[in-house]
Design an enzyme around this catalytic site. Structure first.
Site, PDB file in Angstrom:
ATOM      1  N   CYS A   6      -3.600  11.686 -14.861  1.00  9.66           N
ATOM      2  CA  CYS A   6      -4.226  11.647 -16.242  1.00  9.66           C
ATOM      3  C   CYS A   6      -5.540  11.950 -16.173  1.00  9.66           C
ATOM      4  O   CYS A   6      -6.461  11.407 -17.096  1.00  9.66           O
ATOM      5  CB  CYS A   6      -4.016  10.154 -17.136  1.00  9.66           C
ATOM      6  SG  CYS A   6      -4.872   8.584 -16.167  1.00  9.66           S
ATOM      7  N   ASP A  37       0.961  -1.212   0.030  1.00 12.10           N
ATOM      8  CA  ASP A  37      -0.011   0.092  -0.134  1.00 12.10           C
ATOM      9  C   ASP A  37       1.115   1.376  -0.108  1.00 12.10           C
ATOM     10  O   ASP A  37       1.566   1.656   0.792  1.00 12.10           O
ATOM     11  CB  ASP A  37      -0.983   0.043   1.352  1.00 12.10           C
ATOM     12  CG  ASP A  37      -1.846   1.064   1.266  1.00 12.10           C
ATOM     13  OD1 ASP A  37      -1.675   2.048   0.614  1.00 12.10           O
ATOM     14  OD2 ASP A  37      -2.872   0.972   1.906  1.00 12.10           O
TER      15      ASP A  37
END
Length: 421
Positions: free
Chosen positions: A352, A280
C-alpha cells in the site's frame, strides 16, 4: 474560503448571530446555489440529467477536465463551497465527539515530496491532495455473505452506494460484494460482539484487487503470509472455500487483531479449515515447502497514508530510516513464498505504498533472480477496473499501481502476479 479566487457569488462568512447548525445549513445552501448555477449553464449544452444524476455528474466532473471556461469557474466555486461544507460538517462532528483533527507529519511529507515528485511527476500533485486530505477519502463496504442482510444492502442503495464489481470483471466471484459511493465519507463501523458475526467490513476498495488477482478456487491450499488486520483474508473467504486456509501474522499484537477479525466474520463451521499462526514469514518456505496452490504476500511496507499522519515525529524519522531496508525484507518474504508455493501455483505480491523501490524494483529483482518464476498478464483485469480506479500507465503487463485521485480516492495499492513453473 480564503484567497481561493472569485467569491462574490457565494457569501464568505455567515452573520455572527447564526448558530453552528445554521452556519452549516448556510454552507449547504451555498453548495445548492452553486449546483443550480452550474445546471443552468450545462443545460445550454444539452446535458440532460435527473436531479440526483445531475448532482453526481457535477461532483464527478468537478474532478475532471471541463473545457468551457464559464463552467470551469462555476465548478471552481462549487469546489470551494463543497470543501467548506465538508470541513464545517467534520469540524462540528469532531467537536461533538471530542476528537482532535489529524495533523500532517511534515517530516514524512517532505520526504515523500522529494521522492514522489521524482518518481511520479505531475501525478504526485493530484495524489498528494488526496492522501493529505482525509475529507476526500472514500471507504468501501464489503458485505459478509456469512451474515447477509438484505436490509443493509437496501440501506446502502438508499444512501447512494453501488456495487463496485460488475459481472464483466475477470475472476469475479458472485458472492464478493463491495459497495462504494462517489461521495467521500465513511459508513458507520460495527463493534465486535462475541458470538455474533458482523455484516460488513470497511476497507479501502483497492485492497480487494490482490484478492481478485489471486483467483482462489474451492479446495485449494491457500496462504495469506502477512494477513493482519484480516480484510483480505475475509475477502478471500467470500470468494471460495479453500481446502485449507493458512492466515499468518508475525507481529503478536496484529495477530490478535487478525484472530478477532476472523471470529467476527467467519462462522464456527468453517474455522476448522483455517489456521492462524505467528510465524516469521521468511521461514515459512523452509517450514512448509511446496505446500500451497495460492499465496498472497501483502508485505509490510511504508504505508503512505498512515505515515503521513504520524503523531510522533521521532517515530516518523525512525520509520523513514527503516524504509531503506524494507525492500530487502520484502524480497526475503517473496523468496520464502516461492519455496512454499507448489509448481504451477500462483503468487500475488501487494503493498500500500507508491514507492518504486518497494514495488516494481522488488518484483523485477525476483523475476531476474528466480528462473522458476514467470510473470502473469493481468492487463484484462486492469482494463476492467479502470473506470473505478486510477491506474499508473507505466505498469508492466503483470502489475498495476492504483493512484489515489479525487473522485477515485482508492489506494495506493501495488499488485504483481507471478507463477511458479
Amino acid at each position: 474560503m480564503k484567497n481561493r479566487g472569485p467569491q462574490h457569488y457565494l457569501q464568505e462568512t455567515p452573520p455572527p448571530f447564526l448558530s453552528s447548525r445554521q452556519k452549516l445549513m448556510n454552507k449547504a445552501a451555498q453548495f445548492l446555489i452553486a449546483v443550480i448555477i452550474t445546471r443552468l449553464l450545462i443545460m445550454k449544452i444539452d446535458v440532460n440529467h435527473h436531479c440526483h444524476e445531475y448532482i453526481e455528474f457535477a461532483t464527478v466532473t468537478l474532478y475532471g477536465y471541463v473545457p468551457n471556461p464559464r463552467i470551469q469557474m462555476i465548478f471552481y466555486l462549487l469546489e470551494c463551497s463543497l470543501d467548506d461544507l465538508f470541513t464545517s460538517g467534520r469540524r462540528l462532528e469532531n467537536k461533538s465527539k471530542g476528537k482532535p483533527r489529524k495533523q500532517i507529519c511534515q517530516v514524512v511529507l517532505d520526504h515523500f515530496e522529494k521522492q514522489y515528485t521524482k518518481e511520479l511527476g505531475d501525478a504526485w500533485i493530484r495524489i498528494r491532495k488526496v492522501v493529505t486530505s482525509p475529507l476526500f477519502w472514500q471507504y468501501g463496504v464489503l458485505l459478509n455473505k456469512f451474515s447477509y442482510s438484505s436490509e443493509l444492502e437496501n440501506n446502502l442503495h438508499l444512501k447512494g452506494y453501488y456495487n463496485l464489481f460488475q459481472e464483466t470483471l475477470p475472476h469475479l466471484k458472485g458472492s464478493l460484494k463491495c459497495y462504494i459511493s462517489r461521495i467521500p465519507g465513511r459508513f458507520p463501523a460495527q463493534k465486535h460482539q462475541i458470538g455474533k458475526l458482523k455484516e460488513y467490513y470497511l476497507l479501502n476498495a483497492a485492497s480487494l484487487l490482490p484478492v481478485l488477482a489471486l483467483d482462489i478456487k474451492d479446495g485449494e491450499e491457500v496462504l495469506d503470509m502477512c494477513a493482519a488486520p484480516g480484510g483480505k483474508s475475509i475477502a478471500m473467504l467470500q470468494c471460495a472455500y479453500p481446502g485449507h486456509f493458512h492466515c499468518n501474522e508475525y507481529d503478536i499484537l496484529r495477530s490478535r487483531w487478525l484472530k478477532q477479525t476472523v471470529e467476527s466474520f467467519i462462522p464456527e463451521s468453517l474455522l476448522n479449515i483455517i489456521t492462524v499462526s505467528e510465524l516469521d514469514g521468511r521461514q515459512i518456505g523452509e517450514l512448509h515447502p511446496e505446500s500451497y496452490d495460492k499465496i498472497l504476500v501483502d508485505a509490510p511496507c511504508s504505508n503512505d497514508r498512515n505515515w503521513l499522519f504520524s503523531s510522533d515525529v521521532q517515530q516518523a524519522r525512525l520509520r523513514l530510516i527503516q524504509r531503506k531496508v524494507l525492500s530487502a525484507v520484502q524480497i526475503q518474504l517473496l523468496r520464502s513464498a516461492i519455496k512454499a508455493l507448489r509448481p504451477g501455483g500462483t503468487l500475488v505480491y501487494s503493498t500500500c505504498t507508491l514507492s518504486k523501490a518497494e514495488n516494481s524494483d522488488v518484483t523485477t529483482q525476483i523475476l531476474n533472480s528466480c528462473s522458476n518464476i514467470l510473470p502473469v498478464d493481468i492487463r484484462e483485469m486492469a482494463s476492467a477496473i479502470s473506470h473505478e480506479f486510477a491506474l499508473a500507465s507505466s505498469a508492466q503487463q503483470y502489475e498495476l499501481l492504483v493512484l489515489p485521485e479525487r473522485g477515485k480516492a482508492w489506494g495506493p495499492m501495488y499488485i504483481a502476479k507471478l507463477k511458479k513453473t
